[in-house]
Every structure is written in structure tokens, then in C-alpha cells.
Design a protein around this motif. Structure first.
Motif, PDB file in Angstrom:
ATOM      1  N   THR A  25       0.896  -1.316   0.142  1.00 58.48           N
ATOM      2  CA  THR A  25       0.122   0.014  -0.003  1.00 58.48           C
ATOM      3  C   THR A  25       0.800   1.075  -0.083  1.00 58.48           C
ATOM      4  N   SER A  26       2.125   1.109  -0.139  1.00 59.06           N
ATOM      5  CA  SER A  26       3.031   2.310  -0.174  1.00 59.06           C
ATOM      6  C   SER A  26       3.495   2.772  -1.433  1.00 59.06           C
ATOM      7  N   THR A  27       4.659   2.782  -1.656  1.00 63.42           N
ATOM      8  CA  THR A  27       5.320   3.535  -2.969  1.00 63.42           C
ATOM      9  C   THR A  27       4.410   2.691  -4.254  1.00 63.42           C
ATOM     10  N   SER A  28       4.242   3.546  -5.072  1.00 62.08           N
ATOM     11  CA  SER A  28       3.833   2.694  -6.450  1.00 62.08           C
ATOM     12  C   SER A  28       4.277   3.721  -7.611  1.00 62.08           C
ATOM     13  N   LEU A  29       5.049   3.424  -8.457  1.00 62.80           N
ATOM     14  CA  LEU A  29       5.653   4.157  -9.503  1.00 62.80           C
ATOM     15  C   LEU A  29       4.921   3.849 -10.836  1.00 62.80           C
ATOM     16  N   PRO A  30       4.682   4.668 -11.456  1.00 62.17           N
ATOM     17  CA  PRO A  30       3.941   4.602 -12.878  1.00 62.17           C
ATOM     18  C   PRO A  30       4.750   4.277 -13.973  1.00 62.17           C
ATOM     19  N   ALA A  31       4.270   3.480 -14.685  1.00 58.98           N
ATOM     20  CA  ALA A  31       5.111   3.043 -15.918  1.00 58.98           C
ATOM     21  C   ALA A  31       4.835   3.883 -17.087  1.00 58.98           C
ATOM     22  N   THR A  32       5.673   3.755 -18.106  1.00 54.10           N
ATOM     23  CA  THR A  32       5.436   4.798 -19.393  1.00 54.10           C
ATOM     24  C   THR A  32       5.305   3.683 -20.394  1.00 54.10           C
ATOM     25  N   GLY A  33       5.556   2.419 -20.351  1.00 55.77           N
ATOM     26  CA  GLY A  33       5.402   1.373 -21.564  1.00 55.77           C
ATOM     27  C   GLY A  33       6.797   1.220 -21.981  1.00 55.77           C
TER      28      GLY A  33
END
Length: 140
Positions: A25-33
Motif C-alpha cells: 500500500t506504499s510506494t507505487s511508481l507509474p510505468a510509461t510502457g
């Protein structure tokens, strides 16, 4: 057991609709593909093990705490991410695959068991290796 995850100069890729890194539930980094370079990132787990159950008594429900030491400063929070730039090396995969490995009967390959080395590791083979290295007979 407390856990810490460390990424250093690591290329990652995930679908653009997904997350590059997810830690509960902590850090989540978005992906660019696209492939993304994470120069530095450290996750420190601050969760609690679940309470024991009748089928799993290995998790006593104690708190987990992991620390990261960044520039001589102790912290219990995630560090980063610091993103790098550029494009992945063209040999990103192949440079981590070993080259041609020698075969036992190749020229210039020494069979140390011929000099008394123990292939099981049960006894010390230092003398046999030293004998071969310091003047054993011809390579086989």
C-alpha cells in the motif's frame, strides 16, 4: 523479518497502464510502457506480519521495521526513485550471459583431479591446485 528493496542502475519495463514498482500500500511508481532506468530507489517495509492462524503459526504478528542508511542518515521511509536518462544498452541482455564456457577436453584445460584434487570438496584441494599451477605437466 523486515525487508528492504534496493534498485541501483536497473532498467525496468511495464505496460503504460500499469505500475513500474508496487510495494503493497506504499510506494507505487507509474510505468510509461518504455524501458525506464531507475538510478536509485530503496523501499523500507514498515508493515506488520499477519497474526498466526491454526494453519500458519510462523508469523507471530510482530511489527516489521526496515531502515535505509542514505548518506550516513538512518531513515524508515522510501528513498527515490531517482530516474536515469538515456536509452538501454543494445547488449543489455547479452552482456549478462556468460561467453563460451570451456569444455573438459579443450586444449589448455587442466583436470585438477589428475593432480589429486577432490571433486566432492570433502577434503582440501589446495595442494593439488598449487601443484598444477606451479609446474604441473603438460595441459591435457
Amino acid at each position: 523479518m523486515a525487508t528492504a528493496s534496493i534498485l541501483n542502475n536497473t532498467w525496468l519495463q511495464a505496460p503504460s497502464a500499469g505500475k513500474l514498482i508496487v510495494n503493497g500500500t506504499s510506494t507505487s511508481l507509474p510505468a510509461t510502457g518504455q524501458q525506464q532506468l531507475i538510478s536509485e530507489y530503496t523501499h523500507t517495509d514498515q508493515s506488520t506480519n499477519p497474526a498466526p492462524t491454526s494453519t500458519n503459526n510462523q508469523n507471530p504478528g510482530y511489527a516489521l521495521t526496515a531502515y535505509a542508511v542514505i548518506d550516513d542518515v538512518e531513515q524508515k521511509t522510501d528513498y527515490g526513485p531517482l530516474y536515469g536518462s538515456g536509452t538501454p544498452p543494445t547488449n543489455l541482455v547479452s552482456r549478462h550471459v556468460p561467453g563460451t564456457m570451456p569444455w573438459a577436453f579443450d586444449q589448455n584445460v587442466a583436470g585438477l583431479t589428475d593432480y589429486g584434487a577432490d571433486p566432492t570438496g570433502a577434503t582440501d584441494s589446495t595442494a593439488a591446485i598449487s601443484q598444477r599451477h606451479h609446474g604441473g605437466s603438460q595441459w591435457r
